[in-house]
Design a protein around this motif. Structure first.
Motif, mmCIF file in Angstrom:
data_model
loop_
_atom_site.group_PDB
_atom_site.id
_atom_site.type_symbol
_atom_site.label_atom_id
_atom_site.label_comp_id
_atom_site.label_asym_id
_atom_site.label_seq_id
_atom_site.Cartn_x
_atom_site.Cartn_y
_atom_site.Cartn_z
ATOM 1 N N PHE A 136 75.273 125.251 98.964
ATOM 2 C CA PHE A 136 74.769 124.880 97.638
ATOM 3 C C PHE A 136 75.516 123.668 97.094
ATOM 4 O O PHE A 136 74.905 122.754 96.530
ATOM 5 N N VAL A 137 76.832 123.660 97.250
ATOM 6 C CA VAL A 137 77.628 122.524 96.763
ATOM 7 C C VAL A 137 77.261 121.260 97.532
ATOM 8 O O VAL A 137 77.085 120.187 96.931
ATOM 9 N N LEU A 138 77.101 121.364 98.851
ATOM 10 C CA LEU A 138 76.726 120.193 99.647
ATOM 11 C C LEU A 138 75.340 119.671 99.267
ATOM 12 O O LEU A 138 75.135 118.456 99.164
ATOM 13 N N LEU A 139 74.386 120.575 99.054
ATOM 14 C CA LEU A 139 73.056 120.143 98.618
ATOM 15 C C LEU A 139 73.109 119.452 97.264
ATOM 16 O O LEU A 139 72.423 118.447 97.043
ATOM 17 N N SER A 140 73.937 119.971 96.360
ATOM 18 C CA SER A 140 74.087 119.335 95.047
ATOM 19 C C SER A 140 74.660 117.935 95.193
ATOM 20 O O SER A 140 74.187 116.990 94.549
ATOM 21 N N ILE A 141 75.664 117.786 96.041
ATOM 22 C CA ILE A 141 76.268 116.471 96.252
ATOM 23 C C ILE A 141 75.241 115.500 96.828
ATOM 24 O O ILE A 141 75.141 114.348 96.383
ATOM 25 N N ILE A 142 74.459 115.949 97.794
ATOM 26 C CA ILE A 142 73.420 115.089 98.381
ATOM 27 C C ILE A 142 72.392 114.704 97.322
ATOM 28 O O ILE A 142 71.978 113.542 97.236
ATOM 29 N N ASN A 143 71.972 115.662 96.495
ATOM 30 C CA ASN A 143 70.996 115.358 95.438
ATOM 31 C C ASN A 143 71.555 114.360 94.434
ATOM 32 O O ASN A 143 70.861 113.420 94.037
#
Length: 136
Positions: free
Chosen positions: A14-21
């Protein structure tokens, strides 16, 4: 043991997806993972290795569990509340990052708001409506 690892892995994703977004939102550089699964494999492998060395190597998870079991109830409940707050922040952060991406798509008329996508949806809807009228 495996449940805690699974939950931590999901929160890390979830944190990685947020960073990518957020990266895409602020830089307008789209990271495309469609045809290249190497990135996904590397990320999952890094998460697996991280979890292995933090929790499973020499059964460290047992020491961590014993340490938390020896905490006073008052401190344990305080840490439990802090943990739940962090989990909620991560989940809401992921939702907000997708909301930001949706705003960007609306502003740029891209993704589901692009002219081509809307025309394609309208064609599909008209085909479905005509089939529905014929079947009635």
């Amino acid at each position: 043991d495996w449940k805690a690892g699974l939950v931590l892995g999901v929160l890390e994703i979830f944190v990685l997806l947020s960073i990518i977004n957020y990266y895409t939102f602020f830089t307008n550089i789209v990271l495309n993972f469609d045809n290249n699964t190497l990135y996904i494999v590397v990320v999952l492998l890094c998460i697996f290795i991280f979890h292995y060395f933090i929790f499973h190597y020499n059964d460290k998870w047992k020491d961590i569990l014993a340490e938390f079991d020896n905490l006073p109830k008052e401190k344990n409940s305080k840490y439990g509340i802090i943990t739940w707050i962090i989990i909620l922040i991560i989940v809401f952060n992921l939702g907000f990052s997708f909301y930001c991406m949706d705003l960007k798509a609306k502003r740029e008329n891209s993704g589901p708001y692009s002219k081509e996508f809307i025309e394609k949806q309208n064609r599909q809807d008209s085909i479905l409506n005509s089939r529905y009228k014929i079947n009635r």
